[in-house]
Scaffold this active site. Structure first.
Site, PDB file in Angstrom:
ATOM      1  N   LEU A 132       0.841  -1.194   0.000  1.00  0.00           N
ATOM      2  CA  LEU A 132       0.000   0.000   0.000  1.00  0.00           C
ATOM      3  C   LEU A 132       0.886   1.257   0.000  1.00  0.00           C
ATOM      4  CD1 LEU A 132      -2.694   1.539   0.416  1.00  0.00           C
ATOM      5  CD2 LEU A 132      -2.449   1.126   2.863  1.00  0.00           C
ATOM      6  N   GLU A 374       1.942   0.160   9.752  1.00  0.00           N
ATOM      7  CA  GLU A 374       0.499  -0.044   9.577  1.00  0.00           C
ATOM      8  C   GLU A 374      -0.306   1.156  10.056  1.00  0.00           C
ATOM      9  OE1 GLU A 374      -0.928  -3.955  10.453  1.00  0.00           O
ATOM     10  OE2 GLU A 374       0.942  -4.862   9.780  1.00  0.00           O
TER      11      GLU A 374
END
Lengths: 396, 272
Positions: A132, A374
């Site tokens: 991502l 994250e």
């Protein structure tokens, strides 16, 4: 429901406790003795990864129908809590694959995709990674710029991803890319499965990091990288739905980070308690150890609070409720708590603590990364505050 | 008829593993108030380590040859835990002889009960630990073989299944000896035979569904009176003397010392 550690043991099944006991035995007998070796070589020996595979650790969260153990979120974080009491990279090797790397396929994939990938992840034969983050888009998933364009029966991807954990070992990457620039996050972003041998896909060299040294992150370059049209997670019907998939994956990832922070903090606290006990045994007066003893109390109190958040959010998630807000708050609190505890421990250990490769020094560096991985603490605060504003507007 | 291409499968081997649950080796053992037993309340219980080798060897033979592995134990309800662990490692079925009349009567009585239980299970091979690490008697395995009238080979560090027989490497002072025995037979394990696997996590989940039968002496047509009482009685237990210093290997040259060390490690410490 009681939420202390021991009470929690009473609220999970006996089967699970037996399973956890086996994991703890594996950690103590196989992982803990090499925690420093792994730190120094920045590498997990392959025979240990093999043992993890045979033990079934790569299938914790994958349903039994797909060859995994089908643990609940709560059970999974209880396991992660144990594994992060030793070198942090062991958890990362397992948890990235049967966590953020493959959960997108589990949540939103087609049956065919689930059958192809999940059993291989569960057995540990294949490692999965989650792509991502980009050079100009950190954890704020809405700002990514990697493009995917449909060309005949394949998608052509162009762009760069950064800091991708386990990219060195992964056979496939859950990759988030923009498919419609005009639409932004809602409707314009799609999740793809990119296999390692896709033409035009290159994994860069490993990053050299201050912590989590045995867990490798890399840059990924997509240069006219072609993947089959059917590699959209969930099939062509889910083109444009990738942001939702990514957010759901991250909700879970954030709880895992919380569990890592809680496990590490518990170990640091244990080390501090042992140290004070040693000092007392060697004749030091309690009055002379008051600063250390107060620090123990502060650490234990913060750890207790963090654990309540973690467990109750995990239980809510297992009940099928949306926990985006709670997962973000949990990640902020648990990871920042672990940093505070590691800092207090460093004060308590003094010069013994600052020695390179002392246990405290390793934890201090490793837990610092949990605040960034994250979704940084700042991103979590953005999520939490935007939710607050949105909810108060809707109530008005 | 000739076997088809690729269809060659060795003969299935049905194996019974004799298993005892014992206090974990790292337990702190304390003599109970009666002076002839140990305090058991706070002990952690595990599979006897030599029996763990037996379970592992049975699983490896089954994996290579096909067949089945039955785990058999004499004990109380607590022993279910040990049998479940063996089932989680991969054994197929468990049998627990849980009968107060079968307990506390000594090694020979235990062997008689185990032999009676084994007779009810089809078997080609019985594998037992060389001894249980609690009482260290070395008796049960060979005595079961005797009651079953089958050959016994003790202290085995390597096995090779042949057609209808088994080749066992067993340790003797200063070396190993290789013996062959027809099946059915019983052998006991020695350290070095294998490295027991962990019960896999999926294995633990499946173990609960595997069959585990509980039996009493009546199931074997044995009555409590038929079991001889213990042939030896414990008069007193005392903790071992405090451990002395280490031992320095003497010798003229490095080579001589190394040879003496290897001999000690092999024959006394039995670690190589």
């Amino acid at each position: 429901m009681g939420l202390g550690r021991d009470e929690m043991d009473k609220s999970v099944s006996e089967d699970f406790l037996r399973l956890k006991q086996q994991v703890v035995q594996f950690i103590e007998q196989d992982l803990e003795p090499v925690h420093l070796q792994v730190e120094e070589s920045a590498e997990i020996p392959e025979h240990l990864v093999d043992k993890m595979r045979r033990l079934g650790l790569f299938g914790l969260s994958i349903p039994r129908d797909y060859g995994g153990l089908g643990l609940t979120t709560l059970e999974e974080i209880l396991i992660y809590e144990e594994i992060t009491k030793t070198n942090a990279c062991f958890r990362s090797r397992i948890g990235t694959s049967n966590g953020i790397g493959s959960m997108g396929i589990l949540y939103d994939g087609t049956e065919e995709q689930k059958r192809r990938y999940l059993p291989r992840v569960a057995s540990g034969e294949w490692t999965a990674a989650f792509a991502l983050t980009e050079p100009d888009a950190g954890s704020d998933a809405a700002n990514i710029s990697t493009q995917a364009v449909l060309d005949g029966d394949s998608w052509v991807l162009n762009g760069t991803k950064q800091f991708i954990t386990n990219a060195d070992t992964a056979q496939f990457f859950t990759t988030i890319a923009v498919t419609d620039e005009t639409k932004g996050a809602s409707g314009g972003v799609t999740a793809f499965i990119v296999e390692r041998d896709a033409p035009g896909f290159v994994v860069g060299p490993a990053d050299v990091k201050m912590g989590l040294k045995g867990s490798h992150t890399h840059e990924l370059v997509f240069k006219d990288c072609r993947v089959p049209a059917e590699n959209v997670i969930g099939g062509m019907a889910r083109v444009g739905q990738g942001f939702k998939t990514a957010m759901r994956v991250l909700d879970k990832g954030r709880l895992s980070m919380g569990a890592c922070a809680v496990g590490a903090a518990q170990k640091v606290l244990d080390l501090c308690v042992e140290r004070v006990q040693r000092e007392l045994a060697s004749g030091m007066a309690k009055a002379d150890l008051q600063a250390e003893m107060f620090a123990l109390a502060d650490m234990a109190t913060q750890l207790y609070a963090a654990r309540q958040m973690l467990y109750s959010t995990a239980i809510k998630k297992d009940e099928g409720r949306n926990v985006t807000q709670e997962a973000s708050m949990t990640k902020i609190f648990c990871t920042e708590m672990a940093s505070r505890i590691a800092g207090l421990a460093m004060d308590s250990f003094g010069e013994e603590g600052i020695l390179t490769r002392s246990r405290i020094e390793i934890f201090l560096r490793d837990v610092r990364l949990y605040r960034i991985y994250e979704g940084t603490s700042e991103i979590q605060r953005i999520i939490v505050s935007r939710n607050l504003l949105k909810n108060s507007r809707s109530r008005a | 008829m000739l076997p088809g291409p690729g269809a060659r499968k060795e003969k299935n081997v049905d194996i019974v593993v004799l298993l005892k649950q014992v206090p974990a080796t790292e337990s702190l053992i304390q003599v109970a108030d009666d002076g002839v037993s140990i305090k058991t309340e706070e002990l952690k219980w595990v599979i006897n380590p030599y029996d763990e080798f037996a379970v592992e060897e049975a699983l490896r033979i089954r994996e290579a040859q096909g067949g089945s592995v039955t785990v058999l134990s004499v004990g109380t309800d607590k022993a279910v835990e040990a049998i479940r662990t063996a089932l989680a490692m991969g054994a197929d079925t468990g049998v627990l002889v849980n009968d107060p009349a079968a307990l506390g009567k000594g090694a020979l009585a235990t062997a008689r009960v185990l032999a009676a239980a084994v007779k009810q299970i089809p078997f080609d091979l019985v594998i037992a630990g060389q001894r249980a690490v609690d009482a260290d008697q070395f008796q049960v395995g060979p005595a079961v073989a005797e009651y079953l009238r089958i050959p016994n080979v003790s202290m085995v560090i390597k096995t090779e299944l042949l057609d209808g027989s088994i080749r066992c490497h067993r340790t003797i002072e200063g070396g190993t000896v290789v013996v062959e025995s027809p099946l059915p037979m019983l052998f006991t394990t020695q350290r070095g035979l294998n490295e027991p696997r962990y019960a896999s996590l999926p294995g633990i989940m499946k173990a609960k569904k595997k069959p585990l039968e509980t039996k009493t002496l009546a199931d074997f047509g044995l009555d409590a009176g038929a079991l001889e009482g213990p042939t030896a009685r414990i008069r007193a237990l005392s903790p071992p003397a405090e451990r002395g210093g280490g031992r320095i290997i003497e010798g003229e040259s490095a080579a001589e010392k190394a040879a003496a060390l290897v001999k000690a490690l092999h024959e006394e410490a039995k670690v190589i």
